[in-house]
Design a protein around this motif. Structure first.
Motif, mmCIF file in Angstrom:
data_model
loop_
_atom_site.group_PDB
_atom_site.id
_atom_site.type_symbol
_atom_site.label_atom_id
_atom_site.label_comp_id
_atom_site.label_asym_id
_atom_site.label_seq_id
_atom_site.Cartn_x
_atom_site.Cartn_y
_atom_site.Cartn_z
ATOM 1 N N SER A 194 0.804 -1.219 0.000
ATOM 2 C CA SER A 194 0.000 0.000 0.000
ATOM 3 C C SER A 194 0.835 1.266 0.000
ATOM 4 O O SER A 194 0.286 2.358 -0.007
ATOM 5 C CB SER A 194 -0.937 0.004 1.219
ATOM 6 O OG SER A 194 -1.798 -1.115 1.184
ATOM 7 N N ARG A 314 -4.439 2.239 -0.509
ATOM 8 C CA ARG A 314 -4.865 1.637 -1.759
ATOM 9 C C ARG A 314 -3.651 1.021 -2.422
ATOM 10 O O ARG A 314 -2.525 1.359 -2.101
ATOM 11 C CB ARG A 314 -5.480 2.691 -2.684
ATOM 12 C CG ARG A 314 -4.475 3.732 -3.137
ATOM 13 C CD ARG A 314 -5.115 4.862 -3.907
ATOM 14 N NE ARG A 314 -5.862 5.709 -3.015
ATOM 15 C CZ ARG A 314 -6.370 6.881 -3.385
ATOM 16 N NH1 ARG A 314 -6.227 7.297 -4.606
ATOM 17 N NH2 ARG A 314 -7.035 7.626 -2.539
ATOM 18 N N ARG A 578 -16.387 -0.472 -0.741
ATOM 19 C CA ARG A 578 -15.204 0.205 -1.286
ATOM 20 C C ARG A 578 -14.663 1.230 -0.308
ATOM 21 O O ARG A 578 -13.436 1.414 -0.196
ATOM 22 C CB ARG A 578 -15.552 0.872 -2.618
ATOM 23 C CG ARG A 578 -15.645 -0.113 -3.781
ATOM 24 C CD ARG A 578 -16.026 0.560 -5.079
ATOM 25 N NE ARG A 578 -15.878 -0.348 -6.219
ATOM 26 C CZ ARG A 578 -16.268 -0.081 -7.461
ATOM 27 N NH1 ARG A 578 -16.844 1.079 -7.741
ATOM 28 N NH2 ARG A 578 -16.086 -0.963 -8.425
ATOM 29 N N LEU A 582 -10.989 0.407 0.208
ATOM 30 C CA LEU A 582 -10.120 1.284 -0.580
ATOM 31 C C LEU A 582 -9.985 2.682 0.010
ATOM 32 O O LEU A 582 -9.031 3.388 -0.306
ATOM 33 C CB LEU A 582 -10.667 1.398 -2.013
ATOM 34 C CG LEU A 582 -10.842 0.080 -2.783
ATOM 35 C CD1 LEU A 582 -11.544 0.334 -4.117
ATOM 36 C CD2 LEU A 582 -9.499 -0.582 -3.016
ATOM 37 N N HIS A 586 -11.234 7.072 -2.584
ATOM 38 C CA HIS A 586 -10.763 6.310 -3.743
ATOM 39 C C HIS A 586 -11.697 6.565 -4.926
ATOM 40 O O HIS A 586 -12.917 6.658 -4.761
ATOM 41 C CB HIS A 586 -10.719 4.821 -3.406
ATOM 42 C CG HIS A 586 -10.011 4.002 -4.437
ATOM 43 N ND1 HIS A 586 -10.608 3.586 -5.610
ATOM 44 C CD2 HIS A 586 -8.748 3.526 -4.485
ATOM 45 C CE1 HIS A 586 -9.753 2.885 -6.324
ATOM 46 N NE2 HIS A 586 -8.611 2.838 -5.667
ATOM 47 N N THR A 589 -14.731 4.313 -5.095
ATOM 48 C CA THR A 589 -15.755 4.626 -4.086
ATOM 49 C C THR A 589 -16.593 5.811 -4.536
ATOM 50 O O THR A 589 -17.831 5.798 -4.453
ATOM 51 C CB THR A 589 -15.089 4.938 -2.738
ATOM 52 O OG1 THR A 589 -14.226 3.863 -2.362
ATOM 53 C CG2 THR A 589 -16.123 5.159 -1.654
#
Length: 753
Positions: A194, A314, A578, A582, A586, A589
């Motif tokens: 990440s 992410r 999401r 995420l 994101h 999303t």
């Protein structure tokens, strides 16, 4: 290098024991001390090599030497000397007699190692890591190929080529900002994936992956697709090792699962504590389990609300087109040279597939093709990798230029049907499809698919990958019926050769469902997307990004079927998941939140939609900027719902502002600009300003006819708008004539069923 060559008038190179794309490892004799050593040499780079790339590699080499030379421990490879001789960087280290863990697994026919050996290796590696971590050094690429088991049973860690010195953060950060992937997917920690802060506990996670594999024969996330592997590390709880191998001791099972905790704080505090725990366990004593929130012993399932190591983390862009690389127990691909452990002494040396089977290149017309030099092949492999890195960073045009150049050289040196040539051609097609050149991409993928079918066979995964990209590009061109035929054929092959639940099979079925929707076969599209979403949820977890992508497609198809209530619930489910996996900001999303607004509007809940879009505009502006296409799309949705609430003056102001911004940033004929211009016309009409509305309706219709053609459905819809406007102005004869023209064009252009 000749066998008689001396390095610095001291190290005589005797036998080549490993060669990679960037250098060589030699067995050598130290003439001063009369002992055998290993000498690693970094090849000089030619003028065609990117200078910044070369500089990074050389700097990494020098850093490895400085780091390794500072370590003095029985569990770490000893470095005797390093320097530069005639432009060649070299590293002199002890010559190890033994096998790395990857080779031991291969020697054992990919079966796990004996339990006593596994526990002994775990304890020795923990001891060595405890020492290196005390020196402020994090390895960051711990994997089976970097751990040697000597003939006398000693275990040594090799390759500190991407190690991070805790006191030298500035130096390291310069090296990790190049787009070069640091680490190996099967053994990377969630925080490493990440892009979060990495410390000694990342090495502990990687050690957990290594121990899992040598104990069970498979990595904790044994998936061929790198994206799935990386997301598995980040989101999925691994199966306990004992589910694969019942004779493993209970303490070892718990140790490995603790090491594989998703967050660093949930892992053992340090390697010394780990070593003590293993020592107690192997002697039959009772271990004291630390009071940490370790991963529970449970079958694979998505981690619920818990975030990855970095809050809202992410996966970084470089992961999206990665190949998974070789896990320890995997046999080498067909046609490649056997892997020599010496080439794994540094993370920057790779053999790649270029170095295998070259004498059997594919000459045209039966003529004998001269065998290319290793130097040329090495350079081409390096440039191919540079092209992939450019693509991962989103530099598609530059990546395309690199791949075209490599493809041309490979075709001349190896032949048009050599797998490496076709690999370059495939990447050329990929860059073309991502830069709006779908027609050229279609030709390139067709050429690759034909070549791979001749060389590899109809059902080979690489042949199917090229054919699937052909279908994707056909869809880009609006040739959905042809795309459907190709997808259906590829799907049949994948199901036959890989099985219905293989990730590649499910990806193909997802694409087929998408294409069915574009053919108007909405019920079929919905049923297939629903099946794929259920399968992905079962295999990958309900919150896996691939599962959510397909669930998003389910929601879209429900909307097309006018089942907006179900679509709204599904979009909300996707957005919630999401946001948890995420992050709230994101792009995926935010896209799901946009579709929630669409669904609310369609259900007549415009006040809720309006409030949603106000917040979404603020979030998009903060994340992407005020002029970004997605920000403007959210503003467009806001304006539409103002109109639905009969607030037409406000709606018209919003529509004109968005239209002006889209015209400036996207161009006057861009589809989004034309949608906004039509919204301006709608607002003018509702305010009774039909003459002004006619100008905008006609401009939209003319632009769509110019760009899309007179028979395109969007063009015909705009001509209908124009006719309606003429009717409102009392110009009935003109309106009737235009309606008739539209009806005649629609009869001539009936899409295939």
């Amino acid at each position: 290098m000749a066998e008689t060559r001396l390095i610095q008038s001291r190290y005589r190179l005797l036998d080549l024991i490993g060669r990679g794309g960037m250098g060589e490892v030699w067995r050598a004799r130290d003439e001063s001390l009369g002992r055998q050593v290993a000498v690693k040499c970094l090849k000089p780079m030619g003028p065609q090599q990117d200078r910044s790339f070369t500089r990074v590699l050389r700097e990494r080499f020098r850093r490895e030497a400085r780091v390794a030379a500072s370590l003095q421990h029985r569990g770490v490879t000893v470095v005797h000397d390093f320097g530069e001789s005639e432009g060649v960087l070299y590293l002199v280290m002890e010559l190890l007699e033994g096998r790395n863990l990857s080779q031991l697994l291969e020697d054992n026919r990919q079966h796990p190692l004996p339990v006593p050996d596994v526990v002994d290796i775990a304890e020795q590696v923990a001891d060595a890591l405890g020492y290196t971590h005390q020196q402020g050094i994090v390895h960051r690429d711990l994997k089976p190929a970097n751990i040697m088991r000597l003939d006398d049973g000693t275990v040594k860690i090799c390759d500190f080529g991407i190690a991070r010195l805790g006191h030298d953060i500035g130096f390291t950060s310069r090296l990790t900002g190049t787009g070069i992937a640091m680490g190996t997917p099967h053994y990377m920690s969630p925080e490493q994936i990440s892009g979060g802060d990495v410390d000694h506990r990342s090495d502990l996670y990687s050690l957990g992956c290594v121990l899992y594999e040598i104990a069970t024969g498979v990595p904790p996330f044994d998936l061929g697709d790198a994206w799935a592997v990386l997301v598995g590390h980040r989101d999925t709880v691994p199966e306990p090792p004992r589910t694969h191998r019942a004779e493993l001791p209970g303490f070892f099972d718990r140790v490995v699962l603790d090491l594989l905790a998703k967050t660093p704080d949930a892992r053992p505090a340090d390697a010394d504590a780990l070593r003590r725990r293993i020592a107690v366990g192997r002697t039959g004593g009772q271990t004291r389990v630390p009071a940490t929130g370790r991963v529970p012993l449970a079958p694979p399932a998505p981690v619920p609300a818990a975030r990855p190591a970095a809050e809202g983390a992410r996966l970084p862009p470089w992961t999206r087109n990665m190949t998974a690389g070789h896990k320890a127990a995997a046999p080498p691909p067909a046609g490649t040279a056997p892997v020599d452990h010496a080439e794994d002494l540094t993370g920057i040396w790779t053999t790649g597939t270029d170095l295998g089977g070259l004498s059997g290149a594919f000459p045209a017309g039966g003529a004998t093709r001269p065998t290319p030099s290793p130097e040329l092949l090495s350079t081409l492999a390096s440039r191919h990798s540079a092209g992939l890195n450019l693509a991962r960073l989103g530099h598609w045009e530059e990546a395309g230029e690199v791949h075209r150049s490599v493809a041309a050289t490979r075709e001349h040196a190896l032949g048009p049907d050599h797998p490496d040539t076709l690999a370059s051609r495939y990447e050329v097609g990929f860059t073309l499809s991502r830069t709006g050149h779908a027609d050229e991409a279609l030709r390139e993928f067709g050429r690759v698919a034909d070549g791979r079918e001749r060389v590899l066979g109809t059902d080979h995964p690489e042949t199917l990958a090229a054919r699937q990209e052909t279908a994707y590009v056909l869809g880009q061109l609006g040739r959905h019926f042809e795309a459907h035929q190709v997808y259906a054929s590829v799907l049949a092959s994948r199901e036959r050769t890989m099985g219905p639940d293989h990730p590649d099979t499910l990806r193909c079925r997802h694409n087929l469902a998408f294409n069915l929707g574009r053919l108007g076969r909405l019920e079929d599209a919905y049923l297939m997307a629903r099946e794929v979403a259920d399968a992905r949820s079962r295999l990958l977890g309900a919150t896996h990004p691939d599962t959510l992508v397909t669930l998003y497609e389910v929601a879209y198809t429900l909307g097309q079927l006018d089942r907006w209530g179900e679509a709204l619930l599904t979009y909300r489910e996707v957005a919630r998941a999401r946001s948890g996996v995420l992050g709230a900001d994101h792009p995926d999303t935010l896209a799901a939140r946009y579709e929630i607004g669409i669904s609310l509007g369609r259900l007549g809940r415009s006040a809720e939609a309006l409030e949603l879009y106000r917040v979404l505009v603020e979030d998009r502006t903060r994340v992407d900027g005020p002029d970004a296409p997605e920000t403007l799309r959210a503003r467009h949705g806001l304006g539409v719902n103002l109109g639905r609430m009969a607030r037409w003056e406000e709606a018209l102001v919003e529509a004109r502002d968005v239209c002006a911004l889209r015209e400036r940033t996207l161009g006057p004929d861009h589809p989004d600009t034309l949608v906004s211009r039509r919204e301006v016309a709608v607002g003018l009409g509702w305010l009774g300003r039909w003459a002004d509305a006619l100008i905008d309706y006609r401009e939209v219709a003319d632009a769509r006819e110019r760009v899309l053609g007179a028979e395109h459905p969007d063009t015909l819809a705009s001509r209908n708008d124009e006719a309606h406007c003429l009717e409102q102005l009392g110009r009935g004869t003109e309106a009737v004539d235009l309606y008739r023209q539209v009806a005649a064009l629609r009869r001539q252009h009936v899409p295939p069923n």
